[in-house]
Each structure stands twice: as C-alpha cells, then as structure tokens.
Design a protein around this motif. Structure first.
Motif, mmCIF file in Angstrom:
data_model
loop_
_atom_site.group_PDB
_atom_site.id
_atom_site.type_symbol
_atom_site.label_atom_id
_atom_site.label_comp_id
_atom_site.label_asym_id
_atom_site.label_seq_id
_atom_site.Cartn_x
_atom_site.Cartn_y
_atom_site.Cartn_z
ATOM 1 N N ASP A 1 -9.203 -19.393 6.481
ATOM 2 C CA ASP A 1 -8.747 -20.488 5.928
ATOM 3 C C ASP A 1 -8.379 -20.000 4.337
ATOM 4 O OD1 ASP A 1 -8.292 -23.022 5.242
ATOM 5 O OD2 ASP A 1 -10.453 -23.730 4.808
ATOM 6 N N VAL A 2 -7.182 -19.320 4.439
ATOM 7 C CA VAL A 2 -6.684 -18.866 3.248
ATOM 8 C C VAL A 2 -5.121 -19.381 2.977
ATOM 9 C CG1 VAL A 2 -8.395 -16.894 3.119
ATOM 10 C CG2 VAL A 2 -6.029 -16.491 4.355
ATOM 11 N N ASN A 3 -4.958 -19.212 1.753
ATOM 12 C CA ASN A 3 -3.274 -19.126 1.476
ATOM 13 C C ASN A 3 -2.843 -17.931 1.393
ATOM 14 O OD1 ASN A 3 -0.868 -19.362 0.104
ATOM 15 N ND2 ASN A 3 -1.647 -21.225 -1.082
ATOM 16 N N PRO A 4 -1.820 -17.411 1.975
ATOM 17 C CA PRO A 4 -1.159 -15.986 2.115
ATOM 18 C C PRO A 4 -0.829 -15.700 0.683
ATOM 19 C CG PRO A 4 -0.626 -17.137 4.130
ATOM 20 C CD PRO A 4 -1.177 -17.995 3.344
ATOM 21 N N ILE A 5 -0.124 -16.709 0.143
ATOM 22 C CA ILE A 5 0.398 -16.194 -1.180
ATOM 23 C C ILE A 5 -0.797 -15.945 -2.416
ATOM 24 C CG2 ILE A 5 1.613 -17.522 -3.458
ATOM 25 C CD1 ILE A 5 3.410 -18.864 -1.764
ATOM 26 N N GLN A 6 -1.824 -16.751 -2.198
ATOM 27 C CA GLN A 6 -3.113 -16.067 -2.890
ATOM 28 C C GLN A 6 -3.496 -14.936 -2.478
ATOM 29 O OE1 GLN A 6 -4.148 -19.054 -5.440
ATOM 30 N NE2 GLN A 6 -4.753 -16.654 -6.173
ATOM 31 N N VAL A 7 -3.690 -14.617 -1.457
ATOM 32 C CA VAL A 7 -4.175 -13.470 -0.965
ATOM 33 C C VAL A 7 -3.267 -12.094 -1.433
ATOM 34 C CG1 VAL A 7 -4.585 -11.895 0.961
ATOM 35 C CG2 VAL A 7 -4.958 -14.372 1.203
ATOM 36 N N ILE A 8 -2.017 -12.147 -1.305
ATOM 37 C CA ILE A 8 -0.971 -11.421 -1.858
ATOM 38 C C ILE A 8 -1.224 -11.380 -3.447
ATOM 39 C CG2 ILE A 8 1.293 -10.866 -2.000
ATOM 40 C CD1 ILE A 8 1.585 -12.075 0.758
ATOM 41 N N LYS A 9 -1.500 -12.584 -4.018
ATOM 42 C CA LYS A 9 -1.238 -12.434 -5.439
ATOM 43 C C LYS A 9 -2.549 -11.760 -5.955
ATOM 44 C CE LYS A 9 -2.365 -15.465 -9.626
ATOM 45 N NZ LYS A 9 -2.814 -16.840 -9.686
ATOM 46 N N TYR A 10 -3.764 -11.809 -5.317
ATOM 47 C CA TYR A 10 -4.940 -10.961 -5.736
ATOM 48 C C TYR A 10 -4.716 -9.462 -5.415
ATOM 49 C CZ TYR A 10 -7.514 -15.427 -6.339
ATOM 50 O OH TYR A 10 -7.925 -16.794 -6.688
ATOM 51 N N ALA A 11 -4.220 -9.157 -4.270
ATOM 52 C CA ALA A 11 -4.199 -7.996 -3.978
ATOM 53 C C ALA A 11 -3.293 -7.302 -4.831
ATOM 54 C CB ALA A 11 -3.341 -7.805 -2.301
ATOM 55 N N GLN A 12 -2.025 -7.823 -5.284
ATOM 56 C CA GLN A 12 -1.220 -7.292 -6.425
ATOM 57 C C GLN A 12 -1.861 -7.041 -7.424
ATOM 58 O OE1 GLN A 12 2.359 -9.231 -6.659
ATOM 59 N NE2 GLN A 12 3.357 -8.085 -8.481
ATOM 60 N N GLN A 13 -2.780 -7.883 -8.038
ATOM 61 C CA GLN A 13 -3.555 -7.957 -9.166
ATOM 62 C C GLN A 13 -4.384 -6.711 -9.140
ATOM 63 O OE1 GLN A 13 -5.606 -11.545 -10.246
ATOM 64 N NE2 GLN A 13 -6.634 -10.552 -11.892
ATOM 65 N N TYR A 14 -5.096 -6.445 -8.221
ATOM 66 C CA TYR A 14 -6.286 -5.531 -8.151
ATOM 67 C C TYR A 14 -5.695 -4.181 -7.438
ATOM 68 C CZ TYR A 14 -8.984 -9.522 -9.702
ATOM 69 O OH TYR A 14 -9.595 -10.611 -10.300
ATOM 70 N N PHE A 15 -4.841 -4.076 -6.744
ATOM 71 C CA PHE A 15 -4.482 -2.598 -6.031
ATOM 72 C C PHE A 15 -3.355 -2.084 -6.668
ATOM 73 C CE2 PHE A 15 -7.071 -4.514 -2.627
ATOM 74 C CZ PHE A 15 -7.764 -3.481 -1.991
ATOM 75 N N SER A 16 -2.378 -2.882 -7.209
ATOM 76 C CA SER A 16 -1.282 -2.243 -7.887
ATOM 77 C C SER A 16 -1.495 -1.105 -8.950
ATOM 78 C CB SER A 16 -0.476 -3.353 -8.425
ATOM 79 O OG SER A 16 0.065 -4.183 -7.200
ATOM 80 N N VAL A 17 -2.711 -1.272 -9.440
ATOM 81 C CA VAL A 17 -2.873 -0.423 -10.481
ATOM 82 C C VAL A 17 -2.919 1.115 -10.015
ATOM 83 C CG1 VAL A 17 -4.290 -1.740 -12.111
ATOM 84 C CG2 VAL A 17 -5.389 -0.645 -10.196
ATOM 85 N N TYR A 18 -3.049 1.144 -8.652
ATOM 86 C CA TYR A 18 -3.200 2.572 -7.876
ATOM 87 C C TYR A 18 -1.854 3.341 -7.478
ATOM 88 C CZ TYR A 18 -8.056 0.821 -7.582
ATOM 89 O OH TYR A 18 -9.224 0.327 -8.058
ATOM 90 N N ARG A 19 -1.598 4.446 -7.663
ATOM 91 C CA ARG A 19 -0.230 5.158 -7.125
ATOM 92 C C ARG A 19 -0.293 5.442 -5.767
ATOM 93 N NH1 ARG A 19 1.302 9.232 -12.163
ATOM 94 N NH2 ARG A 19 1.170 7.782 -13.817
ATOM 95 N N SER A 20 0.643 5.475 -5.141
ATOM 96 C CA SER A 20 0.661 6.185 -3.855
ATOM 97 C C SER A 20 0.526 7.505 -3.578
ATOM 98 C CB SER A 20 1.771 5.812 -2.956
ATOM 99 O OG SER A 20 3.205 6.167 -3.512
ATOM 100 N N LYS A 21 0.097 8.193 -2.493
ATOM 101 C CA LYS A 21 -0.035 9.695 -2.499
ATOM 102 C C LYS A 21 1.298 9.916 -1.397
ATOM 103 C CE LYS A 21 -4.780 10.643 -3.575
ATOM 104 N NZ LYS A 21 -4.404 11.505 -4.645
ATOM 105 N N GLN A 22 2.101 10.942 -1.951
ATOM 106 C CA GLN A 22 3.478 11.066 -1.144
ATOM 107 C C GLN A 22 2.850 11.845 0.070
ATOM 108 O OE1 GLN A 22 5.986 9.518 -1.459
ATOM 109 N NE2 GLN A 22 4.973 8.511 -3.234
ATOM 110 N N GLN A 23 1.834 12.815 -0.066
ATOM 111 C CA GLN A 23 1.497 13.707 1.039
ATOM 112 C C GLN A 23 0.796 13.202 2.226
ATOM 113 O OE1 GLN A 23 0.232 13.517 -1.909
ATOM 114 N NE2 GLN A 23 -1.958 14.255 -2.171
#
Length: 445
Positions: free
Chosen positions: A222-244
């Motif tokens: 019972d969630v709002n997808p926009i809210q899920v993505i907002k929280y994910a962006q807020q807390y996960f976006s600080v990490y860089r991807s690993k190209q390998q």
C-alpha cells in the motif's frame, strides 16, 4: 479468465535513464519501473488490500559467483550485514524495525542475496533509509565475524552435516558441475571454507558486489510509487555505480560428464538421486523447452508417485525437481527412497519404463497435463494474495536477468504446452546413460 486478470492487472512503465517516472493506473493494480542514474533499478507494485508494504533490496551475487576457498562467503556477508554501521551500531537495525512493528530478514541463494523489511505503510521512509545506509557503510568487526562464523557452522551442521539427504544433494551438485564453475558449491559453503576466510575477504566481497548498479529495490504493498522513488533517490543516489560489475557477475557453470558416487552415512533410510543436465529459461537457446521441462517435472512427479508408490508400492517416496528460473544451465533431478526390501535397480528400471512410455505414448498424458495446468493456474492466483510472494518473483526474475514480464507470462506459457512437446523434451534430455547419480547407503543411527 487468467488472461483477463493479467491484462487488467499488469501495466508497466519504464524510464531507464533518469530519476523520474510516471505511473499508469489500471483497474486492479499497477507496476512501475525506473532506474536511477547510478544504476539502481526500482520496481514498485501497488497492492492496497492492507496498510502494509514489503521492501526488498536484491543484489546480483550468490553462491554461483563463488569458488574455493571462499564458498559460502555471500551467505556469511548476509549475516554480517546485520552487524551495524556508524549510524546504526550492531543490533540497532533489528531493534528499530521491531520497535516500529516491522519484520525483517534476509536470504541468500545461488544467484542472489536479498534483504527485506515488512512494515506499516507509514514506515516506508525508515525502511528505505536504513537499507540504503548499509549498502556502503557496513562496519566490519573481527569479533562479530567470529561470532557469526560459529552461527553459520552450526547452521551447516543442522542443515547438511546432520542431514543425510542434504549431503546427497550437495554431492550430486558437486559431481555435476566443475569445481571452478557456478552451482558446484552449496549456498552455505563448504565447512573448511567457512572456517578459513578472514575479515578482508568479506570486505573485498562487499566492496565488489554491493553497489547500486548491482541491486534492485522492490517495494510491494500500500504505497505511492512516486514516494518510493523519491525516498530511493534521496538515500541511494549518494552512491556511485561500479563499472566493472557486469564482468564480475558472469560465471557460467561447466557441466561434468557422467559420474556416480556412493555415500555411507548414519541414516535410517536409503536414498538414490540422479540428475540430468538441462537448460533453465535464462540459459535455453530454445526458450519453450524450459517451460516444457517445468511441465515435465510436474507430470512425471505425479505419474511416478501414482505408479511407484500407490500402485506398485516399490517406493516410499519420490521427487522430480527442476529450477526454471536458475540463471545458468541447471539440473533435472529424480530422487527416491525405495520401499523396504526393494532394490534400487527395481525402482530405477520402473522409472526408465515410465519415461519411455511417456516418450512413446504421448496421448496417455492428456489427463495429467490438463490437471497440472489447472493446479498451476490456481497456485498462481493464490500466490498473489501474499505481498512477499509477489515481491519475491519480481525481484528474483529481475535479478537473474529474465525481467518481470516473465511472472505474468508463466500461466499462458504452461497452458499452451502439448503432450507431444513433453514427449519430445523428455526424449531430448532424459538420457539415463548420461546421468550423474549419488546413492546413500545407510549405516544406522
């Protein structure tokens, strides 16, 4: 009816290259997908029948990525992931989830490791925030490693060392795949490896595989997808991807030729297990063959149980197994416990006869196939009642590389299978001259 339900229930949007997305509402539910710039995949499925959600973070790493002397290290790291970060010291993660009325745990398999929290919908941000924190900020303690090492050793003792049947299947995998390849090692690891790896081994594994572009966040409830993505962006976006990452996660199994093995173990009952090399859905060149093998496993299991256990009474149990969704080439297994006083050869000959009859007389399968199709369709519908089951299939299918559409194609694919196709796939793959076999010789308890 199933086709109608699926069409009503499944609307999919994908925005794979940005941090924004849109939602498509349907009559029943909706699924939303997006990918953050750092590679974190997000899948949200609305199910508002209860004011709860389950949040799962899936990593594309498991036992299939391991080799000696580090078998079981993905599972050990799963244990260590509950040992704290600077923000949430050891014990705090579980304590906070429990204090907020939630449930949390994790699981490791051959192809993935996943962590989850099931909570009231008002705790969505808390769950995502805490899970994001331990993606890159885990504190490694040698003291905690030694404690968890003993926990895992005891876990292996209970699950494998004191379980003769489990040892048989561990040996069956061991003789079926090359030691340097995927699926040779057990998920929990070999005893000697559990006892030997050091803190730096775990740190290296964590640094290699725990990255946003090697993970998928799945939220169902019972969630709002926009809210899920907002929280994910807020807390996960600080990490860089690993190209390998893509190079690290590719490790196909190498099948071994026919082998047999006998194990003398303390056990009350004998067990005989055989395995045939077969493709999974992901590894199959001809994709329909994988669904045919899945149906064959169900039909053969039911047929052998009826003939060998109920009618002829020469076996006390029998099981046919196949894993449709394995990432790599897999095994089709047949195992049985013979009835008291019955030789294994008698049961094996009966299995061969029934398989040959299935190949030669496909017309006799119509009734069993029809019953199996009805059962599978009913199971699919009932599984949608559980948000944990929904999230599992969404996360697993995405993680092994099949994509979530496969979840909704399953019933239709199985319903199209004919008796002739089952006979053909049995003839192609069930060659008893190419089986790997392990026999349990009980020594008493």
């Amino acid at each position: 009816m199933m086709k109608i339900l699926i069409l009503l229930a499944f609307f999919l949007t994908t925005n794979a290259f940005s941090n924004s997305t849109r939602i498509v509402d349907s009559i029943d539910t909706s699924i939303t997908q997006t990918t953050l710039k750092n590679g974190l995949k997000i899948i949200v499925k609305i199910d508002n029948r209860a004011p709860v959600f389950i949040s799962q973070l899936w990593y594309k790493v498991g036992a299939s990525n391991e080799s000696r002397p580090n078998t079981g290290i993905s599972h050990m790291l799963e244990h260590m992931m509950f040992k704290g970060t600077d923000q949430y010291p050891v014990g705090e993660f579980s304590r906070i989830i429990a204090k907020n009325g939630g449930d949390e745990n994790a699981f490791t398999s051959k192809d993935f490791t996943a962590y989850y929290q099931k909570m009231h919908r008002s705790k969505l941000e808390l769950a995502i925030k805490m899970e994001a924190d331990r993606m890159r900020n885990l504190v490694f303690s040698n003291r905690e490693l030694q404690k968890e090492r003993q926990v895992v050793i005891e876990e292996r003792r209970m699950r494998v060392e004191d379980n003769p049947n489990a040892k048989i299947f561990e040996q069956l995998r061991g003789i079926s795949f090359d030691p340097s390849a995927a699926y040779h090692a057990p998920v929990i690891g070999f005893q000697a490896d559990i006892e030997s790896y050091q803190l730096n081994d775990l740190k290296d594994w964590y640094a290699k595989y725990y990255a946003p572009n090697n993970a998928t966040l799945v939220v169902v409830g019972d969630v709002n997808p926009i809210q899920v993505i907002k929280y994910a962006q807020q807390y996960f976006s600080v990490y860089r991807s690993k190209q390998q990452i893509s190079k690290l996660t590719e490790k196909a199994p190498i099948p071994l030729t026919q082998q047999t093995k006998q194990l003398r173990l303390k056990a009350k009952l004998p067990l005989y297990a055989m395995a045939f090399h077969v493709p999974s859905l992901n590894s199959a060149t001809e994709k329909p063959q994988a669904y045919h093998l899945e149906m064959l496993a169900y039909v053969l299991d039911n047929g052998l149980s009826k003939t060998l256990i109920r009618d002829r009474q020469i076996a006390s149990s029998i099981h046919v197994g196949y894993r449709l969704y394995d990432k790599y080439q897999t095994l089709f297994s047949i195992s049985f416990v013979p009835a008291k006083g019955v030789e294994n050869k008698t049961v094996i000959d009966a299995i061969k006869q029934q398989v040959q009859a299935l190949i030669n007389r496909s017309d006799t399968l119509q009734g069993e196939i029809r019953r199996t199709k009805s059962q599978l369709e009913a199971n699919f519908i009932f599984e949608q009642d559980q948000i944990s089951t929904q999230s599992y299939y969404l996360g697993m299918l995405e993680t092994v590389g099949l994509g979530i559409n496969k979840m909704f194609e399953y019933v239709d694919k199985m319903n199209k299978i004919t008796a002739k196709e089952l006979s053909s796939v049995a003839k192609l793959y069930l060659d008893f001259n190419q089986t790997n076999t392990v026999e349990l010789l009980p020594q008493g308890i």
